[in-house]
Design a protein around this motif. Structure first.
Motif, short mmCIF file in Angstrom:
data_model
loop_
_atom_site.label_atom_id
_atom_site.label_comp_id
_atom_site.label_asym_id
_atom_site.label_seq_id
_atom_site.Cartn_x
_atom_site.Cartn_y
_atom_site.Cartn_z
N TYR A 167 -6.95 11.16 -35.55
CA TYR A 167 -7.54 10.41 -34.19
C TYR A 167 -6.71 9.55 -33.44
O TYR A 167 -6.43 9.37 -32.15
CB TYR A 167 -8.86 9.50 -34.42
CG TYR A 167 -9.85 10.40 -35.30
CD1 TYR A 167 -9.77 11.94 -35.04
CD2 TYR A 167 -10.92 9.74 -36.10
CE1 TYR A 167 -10.98 12.46 -35.45
CE2 TYR A 167 -11.91 10.63 -36.48
CZ TYR A 167 -12.06 12.07 -36.65
OH TYR A 167 -12.77 12.76 -36.85
N LEU A 168 -5.66 8.65 -34.35
CA LEU A 168 -4.74 7.87 -33.76
C LEU A 168 -3.79 8.61 -33.18
O LEU A 168 -3.45 8.21 -32.07
CB LEU A 168 -4.00 6.97 -34.75
CG LEU A 168 -4.79 6.04 -35.57
CD1 LEU A 168 -4.10 5.53 -36.87
CD2 LEU A 168 -5.09 4.90 -34.38
N LYS A 169 -3.55 9.82 -33.51
CA LYS A 169 -2.43 10.73 -32.64
C LYS A 169 -2.90 11.66 -31.95
O LYS A 169 -2.08 12.27 -31.09
CB LYS A 169 -1.54 11.54 -33.93
CG LYS A 169 -0.68 10.46 -34.67
CD LYS A 169 0.30 11.36 -35.48
CE LYS A 169 1.59 10.65 -36.10
NZ LYS A 169 2.40 10.59 -34.87
N GLY A 170 -4.29 11.87 -31.68
CA GLY A 170 -4.92 12.43 -30.58
C GLY A 170 -4.71 14.08 -30.93
O GLY A 170 -4.41 14.75 -30.04
N LEU A 171 -4.78 14.42 -32.08
CA LEU A 171 -4.65 15.79 -32.62
C LEU A 171 -5.87 16.73 -32.85
O LEU A 171 -5.66 17.78 -33.08
CB LEU A 171 -3.83 15.87 -33.83
CG LEU A 171 -2.25 14.83 -33.98
CD1 LEU A 171 -1.85 15.07 -35.39
CD2 LEU A 171 -1.68 15.58 -33.19
N GLU A 172 -6.74 16.20 -32.23
CA GLU A 172 -8.25 17.01 -32.41
C GLU A 172 -7.82 18.52 -32.12
O GLU A 172 -8.45 19.33 -32.64
CB GLU A 172 -9.24 16.39 -31.60
CG GLU A 172 -9.95 15.18 -32.34
CD GLU A 172 -9.06 13.46 -31.74
OE1 GLU A 172 -8.06 14.01 -31.13
OE2 GLU A 172 -9.48 12.72 -31.70
N LYS A 188 5.35 15.95 -38.84
CA LYS A 188 5.08 17.06 -37.61
C LYS A 188 5.11 16.78 -36.37
O LYS A 188 5.47 17.34 -35.28
CB LYS A 188 4.24 18.16 -38.23
CG LYS A 188 3.72 19.35 -37.28
CD LYS A 188 2.98 20.43 -38.06
CE LYS A 188 2.91 21.56 -36.95
NZ LYS A 188 4.04 22.41 -36.86
N TYR A 189 3.73 15.79 -36.18
CA TYR A 189 3.51 15.39 -34.92
C TYR A 189 4.16 13.74 -34.71
O TYR A 189 3.35 13.03 -33.93
CB TYR A 189 1.97 15.09 -34.95
CG TYR A 189 1.49 16.65 -34.94
CD1 TYR A 189 1.49 17.63 -33.94
CD2 TYR A 189 0.87 17.02 -36.16
CE1 TYR A 189 0.99 18.68 -34.12
CE2 TYR A 189 0.33 18.40 -36.43
CZ TYR A 189 0.57 19.14 -35.42
OH TYR A 189 -0.10 20.43 -35.35
N ARG A 190 5.41 13.34 -35.01
CA ARG A 190 5.87 12.15 -34.87
C ARG A 190 5.74 11.70 -33.29
O ARG A 190 6.05 10.61 -32.95
CB ARG A 190 7.30 12.21 -35.73
CG ARG A 190 8.46 12.94 -34.76
CD ARG A 190 9.88 12.65 -35.49
NE ARG A 190 9.73 12.71 -36.86
CZ ARG A 190 10.44 12.18 -37.78
NH1 ARG A 190 11.07 11.11 -37.22
NH2 ARG A 190 10.31 12.43 -39.11
N ASP A 191 6.03 12.76 -32.31
CA ASP A 191 6.17 12.22 -31.12
C ASP A 191 4.61 12.28 -30.35
O ASP A 191 4.62 12.11 -29.09
CB ASP A 191 7.11 13.37 -30.21
CG ASP A 191 8.23 13.41 -30.68
OD1 ASP A 191 9.03 12.07 -31.22
OD2 ASP A 191 8.96 14.44 -30.82
N SER A 192 3.75 12.60 -30.96
CA SER A 192 2.33 12.36 -30.65
C SER A 192 1.58 11.10 -30.98
O SER A 192 1.41 10.87 -32.28
CB SER A 192 1.42 13.54 -31.07
OG SER A 192 1.80 14.98 -30.75
N GLY A 193 1.15 10.32 -29.99
CA GLY A 193 0.81 8.90 -30.29
C GLY A 193 1.63 7.99 -31.09
O GLY A 193 2.75 8.34 -30.98
N PRO A 194 0.92 7.10 -31.79
CA PRO A 194 1.95 6.17 -32.86
C PRO A 194 2.70 7.02 -33.56
O PRO A 194 2.03 7.95 -34.37
CB PRO A 194 0.94 5.41 -33.11
CG PRO A 194 -0.36 6.02 -33.22
CD PRO A 194 -0.34 6.70 -31.82
N SER A 195 3.95 6.88 -33.87
CA SER A 195 4.62 7.60 -34.67
C SER A 195 4.10 7.54 -36.10
O SER A 195 4.16 8.40 -37.19
CB SER A 195 6.31 7.36 -34.97
OG SER A 195 6.35 6.01 -35.49
#
Length: 277
Positions: free
Chosen positions: A40-45, A97-104
Motif C-alpha cells: 500500500y505504501l508503494k501503491g502496488l495494488e 524490485k519496486y524501489r522507484d515506486s513510492g517511498p523506496s
C-alpha cells in the motif's frame, strides 16, 4: 465438484498462468500485514494479486507445501511459478524490485540501513517468529493468543516477559520520526502491525494490559503516532482489527484467561511484568 476443489484448481492454474506476483496471506497475521503495508505504501495494488491459502487447499495441503515447505504465511508467487517465503525476504524483494515506486523503503546511509535491519531482526527473531516449522513451537508473541494446549502457564508468563523486554529493546533503537530515521523503511512495515495491532489487542484480552507502549516507551509512542497518520497504515488497521475481533467473539482468549487466573503467583499484569525487567 466442491467449491474448495474449484478454489484449489483456480489457485494451481493461477500459479502457472499469472503474469503478476501473487501474495498469499490471511488478514489477521502481523507478518502478512507487514507485506500488505509495504504494498500500500508503494501503491502496488495493480502489480500484485492477493490470494489466501484456501485457494491452494489450505496451509497443510500438498499444493501449498509445494510452494512453501514451512507451510506458513505469507508466500509470494513469482510469474515463473516459483515462490518466495519468509516475510523479511518478501519485504526485501519487493522493496528492491519496486524501489522507484513510492517511498523506496531503503534508508539513505549505511548506518540507517543497518539500524533498520537491526530493528527488523529484533522483531523477527525475538518477538514474531518461533524459528521452527513445528506448530507446537510458538513465537514469544504467541503468549497472547496461542492455546493452552500449546503453552503452559510458566512458559506463557516467560514469553510475556520476553515480549515486554524486546519492546524495551526496540524503544532504545527507534530513532524517529520513523523507525530508522527521517525516511520510512522496511522496519516500519515490520513493526507497525505487531506493536500497533496484534500485541496490544491480544495482551489486553488475554492479560488485561491497558496498553503495550506506555510511559516507558516515549520514542515508540511518537513513532506510533507518526505511523497512524499514514493512509496505508490506516488501511492495514481496518483489515486486521475485524479479524482480531473475530478471535475475541470466537472465545479464543477465554482459556488463556482461565489459565492465567489459575496461576496467579506468576507475573501477568503489566505493572508486575514491567517491574520484573
Amino acid at each position: 465438484r466442491t467449491a474448495a476443489a474449484d478454489r484449489r484448481q483456480h489457485g494451481q492454474q493461477h500459479r502457472h498462468m499469472s503474469s503478476k506476483l501473487t501474495l498469499i496471506h490471511v488478514p489477521v497475521g502481523n507478518n502478512p500485514a507487514r507485506i500488505r503495508l509495504l504494498i500500500y505504501l508503494k501503491g502496488l495494488e495493480d502489480q500484485i494479486d492477493i490470494s489466501t491459502p484456501a485457494d491452494y487447499g489450505g496451509m497443510s495441503s500438498d499444493a501449498y507445501r509445494a510452494l512453501n515447505p514451512q507451510c506458513k504465511i505469507p508466500t509470494l508467487l513469482l510469474p515463473d511459478g516459483s515462490a518466495l517465503y519468509e516475510s523479511r525476504v518478501i519485504s526485501a524483494f519487493l522493496a528492491d524490485k519496486y524501489r522507484d515506486s513510492g517511498p523506496s523503503l531503503l534508508a539513505e546511509t549505511p548506518e540507517a540501513r543497518a539500524r533498520a535491519l537491526l530493528l527488523n531482526s529484533i522483531h523477527d527473531l525475538y518477538i514474531a517468529s518461533p524459528n521452527s516449522s513445528d506448530p507446537a513451537v510458538t513465537a514469544n508473541q504467541g503468549c497472547g493468543y496461542k492455546g493452552v494446549e500449546l503453552i503452559d502457564a510458566p512458559a506463557r508468563a516467560a514469553k510475556l516477559r520476553e515480549v515486554a523486554k524486546q519492546v524495551g529493546v526496540l524503544e532504545g533503537l527507534v530513532v524517529g520520526p520513523y523507525a530508522a530515521g527521517a525516511a520510512l523503511t522496511e522496519a516500519d512495515c515490520a513493526l507497525y502491525p505487531t506493536l500497533a495491532l496484534l500485541l496490544p489487542f491480544c495482551l489486553e484480552h488475554a492479560f488485561g494490559w491497558p496498553t503495550l507502549v506506555g510511559a516507558e516507551h516515549p520514542r515508540l509512542a511518537k513513532w506510533l503516532a507518526e505511523m497512524e497518520k499514514l493512509p496505508a497504515a490506516q488501511r492495514v488497521r481496518a483489515e486486521v482489527e475485524p479479524a482480531l475481533q473475530g478471535w475475541l467473539h470466537a472465545g479464543r482468549f477465554e482459556p488463556i484467561r482461565a489459565q492465567v487466573a489459575a496461576a496467579a503467583s506468576l507475573a501477568w499484569d503489566r505493572e508486575a511484568v514491567m517491574a520484573s525487567l
